[in-house]
Design an enzyme around this catalytic site. Structure first.
Site, short mmCIF file in Angstrom:
data_model
loop_
_atom_site.label_atom_id
_atom_site.label_comp_id
_atom_site.label_asym_id
_atom_site.label_seq_id
_atom_site.Cartn_x
_atom_site.Cartn_y
_atom_site.Cartn_z
N GLY A 70 -2.69 0.09 11.64
CA GLY A 70 -2.97 1.46 11.22
C GLY A 70 -2.44 2.47 12.23
O GLY A 70 -1.83 3.48 11.86
N LYS A 83 0.84 -1.21 0.00
CA LYS A 83 0.00 0.00 0.00
C LYS A 83 0.87 1.25 0.00
O LYS A 83 1.08 1.90 1.03
CB LYS A 83 -0.92 -0.02 1.22
CG LYS A 83 -1.94 -1.14 1.15
CD LYS A 83 -2.89 -1.07 2.34
CE LYS A 83 -3.35 -2.45 2.75
NZ LYS A 83 -2.66 -2.99 3.94
P1 AMP Z 1 1.05 -3.80 3.31
O1 AMP Z 1 -0.31 -4.03 3.89
O2 AMP Z 1 1.19 -2.52 2.60
O3 AMP Z 1 2.13 -4.02 4.36
O4 AMP Z 1 1.25 -4.91 2.22
C1 AMP Z 1 1.44 -6.24 2.54
C2 AMP Z 1 1.27 -7.06 1.32
O5 AMP Z 1 2.19 -6.62 0.35
C3 AMP Z 1 1.53 -8.54 1.51
O6 AMP Z 1 0.33 -9.23 1.40
C4 AMP Z 1 2.50 -8.89 0.38
O7 AMP Z 1 2.13 -10.06 -0.30
C5 AMP Z 1 2.39 -7.69 -0.54
N1 AMP Z 1 3.59 -7.44 -1.36
C6 AMP Z 1 4.86 -7.33 -0.92
N2 AMP Z 1 5.70 -7.15 -1.95
C7 AMP Z 1 4.94 -7.14 -3.07
C8 AMP Z 1 5.24 -6.99 -4.47
N3 AMP Z 1 6.48 -6.82 -4.90
N4 AMP Z 1 4.20 -7.03 -5.32
C9 AMP Z 1 2.94 -7.21 -4.88
N5 AMP Z 1 2.60 -7.36 -3.59
C10 AMP Z 1 3.59 -7.33 -2.69
#
Ligand code: AMP
Length: 398
Positions: free
Chosen positions: A378, A206
Protein backbone atom coordinates in the site's frame (compact mmCIF):
# COMPACT_ATOMS: atom_id res chain seq x y z
CA UNK A 1 15.23 15.23 3.50
CA UNK A 2 14.08 13.41 6.61
CA UNK A 3 16.41 12.85 9.56
CA UNK A 4 17.93 9.38 9.64
CA UNK A 5 19.50 7.33 12.42
CA UNK A 6 22.85 8.90 11.60
CA UNK A 7 21.47 12.34 12.49
CA UNK A 8 20.45 11.56 16.09
CA UNK A 9 22.42 10.95 19.31
CA UNK A 10 20.81 7.95 20.99
CA UNK A 11 23.25 7.08 23.79
CA UNK A 12 21.40 6.63 27.11
CA UNK A 13 18.17 7.88 25.47
CA UNK A 14 14.80 6.15 25.59
CA UNK A 15 14.22 5.48 21.90
CA UNK A 16 10.72 4.51 20.77
CA UNK A 17 10.91 2.50 17.57
CA UNK A 18 7.85 1.74 15.45
CA UNK A 19 8.67 -1.46 13.57
CA UNK A 20 6.58 -3.65 11.29
CA UNK A 21 6.24 -6.99 13.07
CA UNK A 22 2.94 -7.75 11.32
CA UNK A 23 4.06 -11.33 10.65
CA UNK A 24 1.87 -14.30 9.70
CA UNK A 25 1.13 -16.47 12.76
CA UNK A 26 -0.57 -19.84 12.53
CA UNK A 27 -1.50 -21.81 15.66
CA UNK A 28 0.81 -19.60 17.72
CA UNK A 29 3.77 -20.17 15.36
CA UNK A 30 5.39 -17.53 13.18
CA UNK A 31 5.39 -18.87 9.60
CA UNK A 32 7.58 -16.15 8.05
CA UNK A 33 9.96 -14.00 10.09
CA UNK A 34 11.32 -11.82 7.27
CA UNK A 35 9.77 -8.69 8.76
CA UNK A 36 11.44 -9.38 12.10
CA UNK A 37 14.80 -9.83 10.37
CA UNK A 38 14.26 -6.66 8.35
CA UNK A 39 14.13 -4.60 11.57
CA UNK A 40 17.45 -5.95 12.89
CA UNK A 41 19.85 -3.34 11.38
CA UNK A 42 17.99 -0.48 13.11
CA UNK A 43 17.70 -2.34 16.43
CA UNK A 44 21.39 -3.36 16.38
CA UNK A 45 22.49 0.18 15.57
CA UNK A 46 20.53 1.48 18.56
CA UNK A 47 21.85 -1.19 20.93
CA UNK A 48 25.45 -0.69 19.79
CA UNK A 49 25.08 3.05 20.38
CA UNK A 50 23.81 2.61 23.94
CA UNK A 51 20.11 3.39 23.50
CA UNK A 52 17.25 2.01 25.59
CA UNK A 53 15.20 0.44 22.83
CA UNK A 54 11.39 0.42 23.16
CA UNK A 55 9.78 -1.38 20.23
CA UNK A 56 6.16 -1.20 19.15
CA UNK A 57 4.22 -2.72 16.25
CA UNK A 58 0.76 -3.62 15.12
CA UNK A 59 -0.15 -7.22 14.34
CA UNK A 60 -3.10 -7.76 12.04
CA UNK A 61 -6.40 -6.10 12.97
CA UNK A 62 -8.34 -6.15 16.21
CA UNK A 63 -12.07 -6.01 15.58
CA UNK A 64 -13.35 -7.47 18.84
CA UNK A 65 -12.05 -8.37 22.30
CA UNK A 66 -11.76 -12.05 21.34
CA UNK A 67 -9.17 -11.24 18.63
CA UNK A 68 -6.65 -10.23 21.28
CA UNK A 69 -5.83 -13.76 22.46
CA UNK A 70 -4.58 -14.77 18.99
CA UNK A 71 -2.92 -11.49 18.10
CA UNK A 72 -0.47 -10.95 20.92
CA UNK A 73 3.11 -9.98 20.02
CA UNK A 74 4.46 -12.37 22.71
CA UNK A 75 5.68 -14.99 20.16
CA UNK A 76 7.34 -12.20 18.16
CA UNK A 77 9.38 -11.13 21.22
CA UNK A 78 10.63 -14.71 21.58
CA UNK A 79 11.60 -14.94 17.89
CA UNK A 80 13.29 -11.54 18.02
CA UNK A 81 15.39 -12.76 20.97
CA UNK A 82 16.60 -15.66 18.86
CA UNK A 83 17.29 -13.52 15.80
CA UNK A 84 19.21 -10.92 17.83
CA UNK A 85 20.87 -13.29 20.28
CA UNK A 86 19.90 -10.91 23.10
CA UNK A 87 17.07 -10.82 25.68
CA UNK A 88 13.91 -8.93 24.70
CA UNK A 89 11.52 -8.08 27.53
CA UNK A 90 7.91 -8.42 26.46
CA UNK A 91 5.39 -6.16 28.21
CA UNK A 92 1.82 -7.45 27.69
CA UNK A 93 0.29 -3.95 27.93
CA UNK A 94 -0.13 -1.01 25.57
CA UNK A 95 -0.22 1.59 28.35
CA UNK A 96 -0.28 1.97 32.13
CA UNK A 97 1.84 1.47 35.24
CA UNK A 98 3.39 -1.88 34.26
CA UNK A 99 4.70 -0.52 30.94
CA UNK A 100 5.90 2.74 32.51
CA UNK A 101 7.77 0.90 35.31
CA UNK A 102 9.43 -1.45 32.81
CA UNK A 103 10.62 1.50 30.74
CA UNK A 104 11.84 3.49 33.75
CA UNK A 105 13.91 0.53 34.94
CA UNK A 106 15.65 0.07 31.57
CA UNK A 107 19.41 0.27 31.23
CA UNK A 108 21.20 1.27 28.03
CA UNK A 109 21.35 -1.49 25.38
CA UNK A 110 18.23 -3.21 26.77
CA UNK A 111 15.21 -3.95 24.58
CA UNK A 112 11.50 -3.92 25.37
CA UNK A 113 8.67 -4.88 23.02
CA UNK A 114 5.23 -3.87 24.16
CA UNK A 115 1.89 -5.38 23.16
CA UNK A 116 0.19 -5.04 19.75
CA UNK A 117 -0.66 -1.36 19.25
CA UNK A 118 -4.02 -2.33 17.71
CA UNK A 119 -5.19 -3.67 21.08
CA UNK A 120 -6.01 0.04 21.50
CA UNK A 121 -8.65 -0.29 18.79
CA UNK A 122 -11.05 -2.21 21.07
CA UNK A 123 -11.64 -1.24 24.71
CA UNK A 124 -13.97 -3.29 26.97
CA UNK A 125 -15.65 -4.77 23.92
CA UNK A 126 -16.22 -1.43 22.23
CA UNK A 127 -14.58 -0.54 18.92
CA UNK A 128 -12.78 2.77 19.61
CA UNK A 129 -9.93 2.69 17.03
CA UNK A 130 -7.62 4.76 19.24
CA UNK A 131 -4.58 3.44 17.33
CA UNK A 132 -5.85 3.30 13.76
CA UNK A 133 -7.74 6.62 13.94
CA UNK A 134 -4.75 8.36 15.52
CA UNK A 135 -6.42 9.27 18.82
CA UNK A 136 -4.51 12.38 20.00
CA UNK A 137 -4.34 11.34 23.69
CA UNK A 138 -2.81 7.98 22.77
CA UNK A 139 -0.12 9.43 20.48
CA UNK A 140 0.77 11.94 23.20
CA UNK A 141 0.87 9.24 25.86
CA UNK A 142 3.19 6.98 23.86
CA UNK A 143 5.41 9.93 22.89
CA UNK A 144 5.74 10.73 26.62
CA UNK A 145 7.37 7.35 27.23
CA UNK A 146 10.51 8.19 25.25
CA UNK A 147 12.99 10.85 24.16
CA UNK A 148 13.37 10.03 20.45
CA UNK A 149 11.05 8.37 17.92
CA UNK A 150 12.29 6.21 15.06
CA UNK A 151 9.83 5.18 12.35
CA UNK A 152 11.03 1.98 10.71
CA UNK A 153 7.63 0.59 9.67
CA UNK A 154 7.32 1.21 5.95
CA UNK A 155 4.24 -1.03 5.57
CA UNK A 156 2.07 1.43 7.56
CA UNK A 157 3.76 4.67 6.42
CA UNK A 158 0.73 5.49 4.22
CA UNK A 159 -1.55 5.53 7.28
CA UNK A 160 -1.77 8.16 10.01
CA UNK A 161 -1.93 6.06 13.17
CA UNK A 162 -1.23 6.94 16.80
CA UNK A 163 1.88 4.71 16.79
CA UNK A 164 3.53 6.56 13.91
CA UNK A 165 2.08 10.04 13.20
CA UNK A 166 0.71 10.41 16.75
CA UNK A 167 4.07 9.78 18.40
CA UNK A 168 6.09 11.72 15.81
CA UNK A 169 3.91 14.82 16.27
CA UNK A 170 4.36 14.86 20.06
CA UNK A 171 8.05 14.10 20.63
CA UNK A 172 11.15 16.31 20.75
CA UNK A 173 13.14 14.39 18.13
CA UNK A 174 12.33 11.93 15.37
CA UNK A 175 13.94 10.17 12.42
CA UNK A 176 13.40 7.30 9.99
CA UNK A 177 15.05 3.91 10.56
CA UNK A 178 17.34 2.13 8.09
CA UNK A 179 14.51 0.14 6.47
CA UNK A 180 12.32 3.17 5.77
CA UNK A 181 15.37 5.16 4.64
CA UNK A 182 16.26 2.48 2.08
CA UNK A 183 12.66 2.22 0.84
CA UNK A 184 12.48 5.98 0.32
CA UNK A 185 15.80 6.06 -1.52
CA UNK A 186 14.83 3.18 -3.79
CA UNK A 187 11.36 4.53 -4.54
CA UNK A 188 12.80 7.95 -5.31
CA UNK A 189 15.23 6.37 -7.76
CA UNK A 190 12.57 4.13 -9.29
CA UNK A 191 9.72 6.65 -9.55
CA UNK A 192 10.58 10.27 -8.71
CA UNK A 193 14.02 10.75 -10.29
CA UNK A 194 14.35 7.83 -12.69
CA UNK A 195 17.02 7.43 -15.29
CA UNK A 196 15.38 7.35 -18.76
CA UNK A 197 14.01 5.49 -20.60
CA UNK A 198 11.68 4.82 -17.66
CA UNK A 199 9.02 2.15 -18.27
CA UNK A 200 6.27 1.54 -15.73
CA UNK A 201 4.23 -1.67 -15.70
CA UNK A 202 0.83 -1.72 -14.03
CA UNK A 203 -1.35 -4.80 -13.67
CA UNK A 204 -3.34 -6.70 -11.07
CA UNK A 205 -6.99 -6.70 -10.20
CA UNK A 206 -7.71 -3.68 -7.98
CA UNK A 207 -8.40 -1.16 -10.72
CA UNK A 208 -9.79 1.57 -8.47
CA UNK A 209 -6.78 1.32 -6.14
CA UNK A 210 -4.31 1.61 -8.97
CA UNK A 211 -5.77 3.79 -11.65
CA UNK A 212 -4.49 6.91 -9.83
CA UNK A 213 -0.94 5.65 -10.24
CA UNK A 214 -1.28 5.98 -14.01
CA UNK A 215 -2.11 9.67 -13.73
CA UNK A 216 1.11 10.36 -11.82
CA UNK A 217 3.22 8.08 -14.01
CA UNK A 218 2.03 9.79 -17.20
CA UNK A 219 4.10 12.79 -16.10
CA UNK A 220 7.20 10.74 -15.33
CA UNK A 221 7.40 7.57 -17.44
CA UNK A 222 8.31 7.25 -21.12
CA UNK A 223 5.94 4.31 -21.53
CA UNK A 224 3.29 2.71 -19.31
CA UNK A 225 2.53 -0.95 -19.94
CA UNK A 226 -0.89 -2.02 -18.70
CA UNK A 227 -1.73 -5.69 -18.21
CA UNK A 228 -3.61 -7.97 -15.84
CA UNK A 229 -7.23 -7.39 -14.89
CA UNK A 230 -6.60 -3.66 -15.26
CA UNK A 231 -6.30 -3.94 -19.06
CA UNK A 232 -9.95 -4.86 -19.64
CA UNK A 233 -11.28 -1.58 -18.24
CA UNK A 234 -9.04 0.13 -20.82
CA UNK A 235 -10.24 -2.19 -23.62
CA UNK A 236 -13.79 -1.28 -22.72
CA UNK A 237 -12.82 2.40 -22.83
CA UNK A 238 -11.60 1.80 -26.40
CA UNK A 239 -14.97 0.27 -27.31
CA UNK A 240 -13.89 -3.39 -27.34
CA UNK A 241 -16.02 -6.29 -26.13
CA UNK A 242 -14.56 -7.75 -22.95
CA UNK A 243 -16.94 -10.65 -22.23
CA UNK A 244 -16.97 -11.56 -18.53
CA UNK A 245 -13.55 -10.05 -17.80
CA UNK A 246 -12.83 -7.96 -14.77
CA UNK A 247 -14.00 -4.39 -15.29
CA UNK A 248 -14.76 -1.45 -13.02
CA UNK A 249 -17.54 0.31 -14.90
CA UNK A 250 -17.16 3.55 -12.97
CA UNK A 251 -13.53 3.80 -14.07
CA UNK A 252 -14.14 3.44 -17.82
CA UNK A 253 -14.45 7.21 -18.34
CA UNK A 254 -11.24 7.81 -16.42
CA UNK A 255 -9.48 5.18 -18.54
CA UNK A 256 -10.68 7.03 -21.68
CA UNK A 257 -9.31 10.27 -20.30
CA UNK A 258 -5.91 8.71 -19.55
CA UNK A 259 -5.71 7.14 -23.00
CA UNK A 260 -6.29 10.54 -24.56
CA UNK A 261 -3.84 12.28 -22.27
CA UNK A 262 -1.22 9.55 -22.76
CA UNK A 263 -0.53 10.46 -26.36
CA UNK A 264 0.68 6.94 -27.19
CA UNK A 265 2.56 6.42 -23.93
CA UNK A 266 0.15 3.72 -22.73
CA UNK A 267 0.89 0.29 -24.18
CA UNK A 268 -2.02 -2.15 -23.91
CA UNK A 269 -2.03 -5.90 -24.61
CA UNK A 270 -2.89 -7.01 -28.16
CA UNK A 271 -4.25 -10.43 -27.24
CA UNK A 272 -5.77 -12.25 -24.29
CA UNK A 273 -5.67 -15.74 -22.69
CA UNK A 274 -9.21 -16.65 -21.68
CA UNK A 275 -11.39 -19.17 -19.86
CA UNK A 276 -15.14 -19.50 -19.49
CA UNK A 277 -14.83 -19.62 -15.69
CA UNK A 278 -12.31 -18.40 -13.10
CA UNK A 279 -10.51 -21.76 -13.19
CA UNK A 280 -7.04 -23.10 -13.99
CA UNK A 281 -7.98 -24.61 -17.37
CA UNK A 282 -6.25 -24.66 -20.77
CA UNK A 283 -6.54 -21.10 -22.11
CA UNK A 284 -8.39 -20.12 -25.25
CA UNK A 285 -6.61 -17.26 -26.99
CA UNK A 286 -8.25 -14.29 -28.65
CA UNK A 287 -7.49 -10.77 -29.80
CA UNK A 288 -8.79 -7.87 -27.74
CA UNK A 289 -12.45 -8.47 -28.57
CA UNK A 290 -13.70 -11.28 -26.35
CA UNK A 291 -16.75 -13.50 -26.76
CA UNK A 292 -19.57 -12.87 -24.29
CA UNK A 293 -19.03 -16.12 -22.36
CA UNK A 294 -15.28 -15.77 -21.68
CA UNK A 295 -13.08 -13.85 -19.26
CA UNK A 296 -9.52 -12.75 -19.88
CA UNK A 297 -7.18 -14.18 -17.25
CA UNK A 298 -3.78 -13.39 -18.75
CA UNK A 299 -2.13 -11.50 -21.59
CA UNK A 300 -1.54 -13.59 -24.72
CA UNK A 301 1.77 -14.51 -26.48
CA UNK A 302 1.74 -11.52 -28.86
CA UNK A 303 1.37 -9.15 -25.91
CA UNK A 304 4.30 -10.84 -24.15
CA UNK A 305 6.43 -10.15 -27.25
CA UNK A 306 5.16 -6.57 -27.48
CA UNK A 307 5.94 -5.91 -23.81
CA UNK A 308 9.40 -7.49 -24.13
CA UNK A 309 10.10 -5.25 -27.10
CA UNK A 310 8.81 -2.18 -25.21
CA UNK A 311 11.08 -2.96 -22.26
CA UNK A 312 14.24 -3.25 -24.37
CA UNK A 313 16.79 -0.56 -23.52
CA UNK A 314 14.93 0.60 -20.38
CA UNK A 315 17.17 2.13 -17.72
CA UNK A 316 14.45 2.20 -15.04
CA UNK A 317 11.48 -0.15 -14.60
CA UNK A 318 8.82 0.16 -11.88
CA UNK A 319 6.34 -2.70 -11.70
CA UNK A 320 3.12 -3.06 -9.72
CA UNK A 321 0.58 -5.82 -10.35
CA UNK A 322 0.82 -9.17 -12.17
CA UNK A 323 -0.05 -9.53 -15.88
CA UNK A 324 -2.56 -12.29 -15.21
CA UNK A 325 -3.77 -14.81 -12.65
CA UNK A 326 -0.21 -16.02 -11.99
CA UNK A 327 -1.47 -18.27 -9.18
CA UNK A 328 -2.92 -20.53 -11.94
CA UNK A 329 -0.31 -22.62 -13.79
CA UNK A 330 -2.09 -21.98 -17.10
CA UNK A 331 -2.29 -18.21 -16.67
CA UNK A 332 1.14 -17.31 -15.35
CA UNK A 333 2.93 -16.97 -18.71
CA UNK A 334 2.37 -13.23 -19.05
CA UNK A 335 3.80 -12.51 -15.60
CA UNK A 336 6.74 -14.89 -16.19
CA UNK A 337 7.39 -13.24 -19.56
CA UNK A 338 7.53 -9.77 -18.04
CA UNK A 339 9.78 -11.04 -15.21
CA UNK A 340 12.13 -12.56 -17.81
CA UNK A 341 12.24 -9.37 -19.84
CA UNK A 342 13.08 -7.33 -16.73
CA UNK A 343 15.68 -9.89 -15.58
CA UNK A 344 17.44 -9.60 -18.97
CA UNK A 345 17.75 -5.83 -18.86
CA UNK A 346 21.32 -5.87 -17.61
CA UNK A 347 22.21 -2.75 -15.68
CA UNK A 348 18.76 -1.16 -15.40
CA UNK A 349 17.31 -0.07 -12.05
CA UNK A 350 14.32 -2.35 -11.48
CA UNK A 351 11.75 -1.96 -8.75
CA UNK A 352 8.74 -3.98 -7.62
CA UNK A 353 6.15 -2.06 -5.66
CA UNK A 354 5.36 -4.80 -3.14
CA UNK A 355 2.08 -6.67 -2.71
CA UNK A 356 1.09 -9.30 -5.26
CA UNK A 357 3.78 -8.48 -7.81
CA UNK A 358 6.41 -9.12 -5.13
CA UNK A 359 4.67 -12.40 -4.28
CA UNK A 360 4.61 -13.30 -7.98
CA UNK A 361 8.32 -12.56 -8.51
CA UNK A 362 9.23 -14.60 -5.43
CA UNK A 363 6.91 -17.51 -6.32
CA UNK A 364 8.14 -17.60 -9.92
CA UNK A 365 11.82 -17.54 -8.84
CA UNK A 366 12.80 -14.03 -10.02
CA UNK A 367 13.20 -12.27 -6.66
CA UNK A 368 16.99 -11.83 -6.90
CA UNK A 369 16.74 -10.36 -10.41
CA UNK A 370 15.29 -7.07 -9.21
CA UNK A 371 17.25 -4.14 -7.75
CA UNK A 372 14.62 -3.62 -5.06
CA UNK A 373 11.40 -5.28 -3.93
CA UNK A 374 9.45 -2.95 -1.67
CA UNK A 375 8.20 -4.35 1.65
CA UNK A 376 5.10 -2.14 1.64
CA UNK A 377 2.38 -2.82 -0.94
CA UNK A 378 0.00 0.00 0.00
CA UNK A 379 2.75 2.46 0.94
CA UNK A 380 4.74 1.94 -2.27
CA UNK A 381 1.56 2.23 -4.33
CA UNK A 382 0.71 5.57 -2.72
CA UNK A 383 4.29 6.71 -3.32
CA UNK A 384 3.90 5.77 -7.00
CA UNK A 385 0.69 7.80 -7.04
CA UNK A 386 2.71 10.82 -5.95
CA UNK A 387 0.94 10.98 -2.58
CA UNK A 388 2.62 12.10 0.61
CA UNK A 389 3.10 9.25 3.11
CA UNK A 390 1.87 10.64 6.47
CA UNK A 391 4.10 8.30 8.51
CA UNK A 392 7.15 9.78 6.77
CA UNK A 393 5.85 13.34 6.51
CA UNK A 394 5.48 13.53 10.32
CA UNK A 395 9.21 12.85 10.81
CA UNK A 396 11.52 15.83 11.32
CA UNK A 397 13.56 17.17 8.41
CA UNK A 398 17.35 17.24 8.57
P1 AMP B 1 -3.48 -6.51 -7.20
O1 AMP B 1 -3.58 -6.73 -5.73
O2 AMP B 1 -4.33 -5.42 -7.70
O3 AMP B 1 -2.03 -6.38 -7.63
O4 AMP B 1 -4.04 -7.81 -7.88
C1 AMP B 1 -3.34 -9.01 -7.86
C2 AMP B 1 -4.25 -10.10 -8.27
O5 AMP B 1 -4.75 -9.81 -9.56
C3 AMP B 1 -3.60 -11.47 -8.37
O6 AMP B 1 -4.10 -12.27 -7.36
C4 AMP B 1 -4.02 -11.96 -9.75
O7 AMP B 1 -4.48 -13.29 -9.74
C5 AMP B 1 -5.14 -11.02 -10.14
N1 AMP B 1 -5.32 -10.86 -11.59
C6 AMP B 1 -4.38 -10.52 -12.49
N2 AMP B 1 -4.90 -10.50 -13.73
C7 AMP B 1 -6.21 -10.82 -13.61
C8 AMP B 1 -7.28 -10.96 -14.55
N3 AMP B 1 -7.10 -10.78 -15.84
N4 AMP B 1 -8.48 -11.30 -14.05
C9 AMP B 1 -8.67 -11.50 -12.73
N5 AMP B 1 -7.70 -11.37 -11.80
C10 AMP B 1 -6.48 -11.05 -12.24
Amino acid sequence: MKKTLNDVQVSDKKVLVRVDFNVPIKDGLITDDNRIKAAVPTIKHLVENGAKVILSSHLSRIKEEADKAKKSLAPVAKRLEKVLGQPVKFVPETRGAVLEKAINEMKPKEIILFENTRFEDVKDGEVVKFESKNNPELGKYWAGLGDIFVNDAFGTAHRAHASNVGIASNIAESCVGFLVQKELEMLAKGVDNPEHPFIAIIGGAKVSDKIGVIDNLLTKADKIIIGGGMAYTFFKAQGHKIGKSLCEEDKVELAKEYLQKANGKIILPVDSANATEFKDVTPVYSGVDLDDDVMGLDIGPKSIELFKETLKGAKTVAWNGPMGVFEFENFKKGTVGVCEAIANLGNAFTLIGGGDSAAAAIQLGFADKFTHISTGGGASLEFMEGKVLPGVEAIQNK
